[in-house]
Design an enzyme around this catalytic site. Structure first.
Site, short mmCIF file in Angstrom:
data_model
loop_
_atom_site.label_atom_id
_atom_site.label_comp_id
_atom_site.label_asym_id
_atom_site.label_seq_id
_atom_site.Cartn_x
_atom_site.Cartn_y
_atom_site.Cartn_z
N LYS A 126 0.82 -1.22 0.00
CA LYS A 126 0.00 0.00 0.00
C LYS A 126 0.85 1.26 0.00
O LYS A 126 0.47 2.26 -0.59
CB LYS A 126 -0.94 0.02 1.22
CG LYS A 126 -2.12 -0.92 1.10
CD LYS A 126 -3.23 -0.48 2.04
CE LYS A 126 -4.44 -1.38 1.90
NZ LYS A 126 -5.52 -0.98 2.83
N LYS A 209 -4.83 -9.31 -6.89
CA LYS A 209 -6.04 -9.51 -6.10
C LYS A 209 -7.16 -8.59 -6.59
O LYS A 209 -6.90 -7.45 -6.95
CB LYS A 209 -5.69 -9.18 -4.64
CG LYS A 209 -6.76 -9.50 -3.63
CD LYS A 209 -6.35 -9.05 -2.23
CE LYS A 209 -6.43 -7.54 -2.05
NZ LYS A 209 -6.59 -7.09 -0.66
N LYS A 212 -11.16 -3.24 -4.18
CA LYS A 212 -12.00 -2.05 -4.34
C LYS A 212 -11.18 -0.84 -4.72
O LYS A 212 -11.71 0.15 -5.21
CB LYS A 212 -12.84 -1.79 -3.08
CG LYS A 212 -12.12 -1.95 -1.74
CD LYS A 212 -13.00 -1.49 -0.58
CE LYS A 212 -13.63 -2.59 0.20
NZ LYS A 212 -13.04 -2.81 1.55
P1 AMP Z 1 -10.88 -5.22 2.91
O1 AMP Z 1 -11.72 -4.88 1.74
O2 AMP Z 1 -9.41 -5.10 2.61
O3 AMP Z 1 -11.28 -4.53 4.16
O4 AMP Z 1 -11.11 -6.77 3.19
C1 AMP Z 1 -12.17 -7.27 3.97
C2 AMP Z 1 -12.18 -8.78 3.95
O5 AMP Z 1 -12.39 -9.24 2.61
C3 AMP Z 1 -10.88 -9.43 4.42
O6 AMP Z 1 -11.17 -10.62 5.12
C4 AMP Z 1 -10.18 -9.74 3.14
O7 AMP Z 1 -9.26 -10.80 3.26
C5 AMP Z 1 -11.34 -10.11 2.24
N1 AMP Z 1 -11.00 -9.85 0.83
C6 AMP Z 1 -10.76 -8.65 0.24
N2 AMP Z 1 -10.46 -8.80 -1.06
C7 AMP Z 1 -10.52 -10.14 -1.30
C8 AMP Z 1 -10.31 -10.94 -2.46
N3 AMP Z 1 -9.99 -10.40 -3.63
N4 AMP Z 1 -10.47 -12.28 -2.34
C9 AMP Z 1 -10.81 -12.86 -1.16
N5 AMP Z 1 -11.01 -12.15 -0.04
C10 AMP Z 1 -10.87 -10.81 -0.09
#
Ligand code: AMP
Ligand code: TRP
Length: 348
Positions: A126, A209, A212
């Site tokens: 990041k 990955k 968002k």
């Molecule tokens: P975040 O959007 O970074 O706050 O992620 C929230 C949750 O979603 C966490 O448990 C991440 O590991 C999961 N997550 C986010 N992006 C992915 C992805 N591309 N594939 C699987 N899990 C994801």
């Protein structure tokens, strides 16, 4: 860093409790749904105590437009509920309404070691090349995450693959606190990384990955996308010209193909092997429309329900407020005991 060793019965003294969080740093994606939300619902429905948090204090580790943050926080709450989180059975709240997170986060800044933080790959990703210009909060992010989890004495943390290292850091913080103060106060929580899609990849690049924050909207499916947009993004997803293989090993060096198969499996509740068995020998001309139909069938009801919930923001705020009060009731005694263990006077 060695992830803390846990004796077999280390967490035996703690009731099973699940905690997890999602950042409101934009709209949620199919990655969040399959890697997190869908599994949060399964855990709730297994009857385990579940606490889910929209981590707005984590989101501000990079600058957020205030109006967008407010919107994204409500939209995340709507996504949780639309996906099947019952805000009565689970505790659902936004992090900044429970100030104990920030307080325990500070304490853990004093427990975590710089050497541990320096190994965090998410910070490196990041912060990028210009890490001198990253916020101090982005660097301390994992210790706030440890506070989120340990503030509730959570024993299990369902997350996607990318968060494994942060949960391991949480285990190290819990173990070091217990060791330094000669207590068995914090559980050493387990990451729970299960299912066919623990790492959903970008639709444009099978080595990245789905996120968002990716600049390309075509790279992801948003939970707010229309049925047409979902179908179009899947149709245009990058693939290779080969037909699908007849066994899973045949996907090894085909990241885009493997990603679409995993998404299909996670959405349909089958294993990737079962999906391969069904589509072996077929090209993407056949597989993509099937995947698009499945994705629309699973996601459209969630999107529709999110839209309905978003029409009443006051009700969402009420639910978050209620969740925050319940979270605070669990958190306050644990924070108070932590401060007491450390020798802080509590006399008011
Ligand atoms: P975040 O959007 O970074 O706050 O992620 C929230 C949750 O979603 C966490 O448990 C991440 O590991 C999961 N997550 C986010 N992006 C992915 C992805 N591309 N594939 C699987 N899990 C994801
Ligand atoms: N760091 C997590 C992510 O970006 C979000 C998060 C914050 C979290 N606190 C948490 C996840 C506690 C699990 C438990 O995905």
């Amino acid at each position: 860093m060695q992830a803390a060793e846990v004796k077999a019965d280390q967490n035996a003294a703690f009731a099973p409790r699940i905690f997890s969080g999602i950042q409101p740093s934009g709209g949620l994606t199919l990655g969040n749904y399959l890697g997190a939300l869908k599994r949060f619902v399964e855990k709730q429905n297994e009857g385990i105590e579940t606490i889910y948090c929209i981590v707005d204090l984590h989101a501000i580790t990079v600058w957020q437009d205030p109006e967008k943050l407010r919107h994204a926080t409500r939209e995340a709450a709507a996504a949780f509920i639309a996906a099947g989180i019952d805000p009565v059975r689970s505790v659902l709240f936004n992090q900044s309404q429970v100030s104990a997170h920030a307080e325990l986060g500070w304490i853990f800044n004093c427990v975590a070691r710089l050497g541990w933080m320096n190994r965090m790959t998410q910070f490196k990703d990041k912060a990028g090349k210009n890490s001198e210009n990253a916020s101090l909060g982005l660097y301390a992010y994992p210790s706030l995450m440890a506070a989120d989890i340990l503030l509730y004495h959570a024993t299990m943390v369902p997350v996607g693959e990318d968060q494994k290292q942060h949960v391991e850091l949480t285990r190290d913080i819990a173990a070091k606190f217990n060791h330094d103060y000669k207590v068995d106060f914090f559980p050493v929580p387990e990451p729970v990384i299960e299912g066919a899609a623990t790492r959903v990849m970008s639709l444009r690049d099978g080595t990245k990955k789905m996120s968002k924050s990716d600049p390309s909207d075509q790279s992801r499916i948003n939970l707010t996308d229309s049925a047409d947009a979902i179908a179009q993004k899947i149709r245009k997803a990058r693939t290779d010209p080969e037909p699908l293989p007849d066994n899973i090993d045949g996907l090894k060096d085909r990241p885009e193909a493997r990603n679409l198969v995993n998404i299909y499996a996670a959405l349909s509740g089958e294993t990737a092997e079962a999906v391969i068995a069904q589509f072996a020998g077929q090209g993407f001309g056949a597989f993509k429309p099937a995947l698009a139909d499945l994705a629309v069938a699973k996601l459209e009801p969630i999107t529709t329900e999110m839209t309905r919930l978003m029409a009443d923001p006051a009700e969402i705020d009420r639910i978050l407020g209620d969740g925050a009060r319940r979270a605070d009731e669990i958190a306050q005694p644990i924070l108070a005991r932590t401060l007491d263990i450390m020798g802080m006077i509590r006399s008011r």
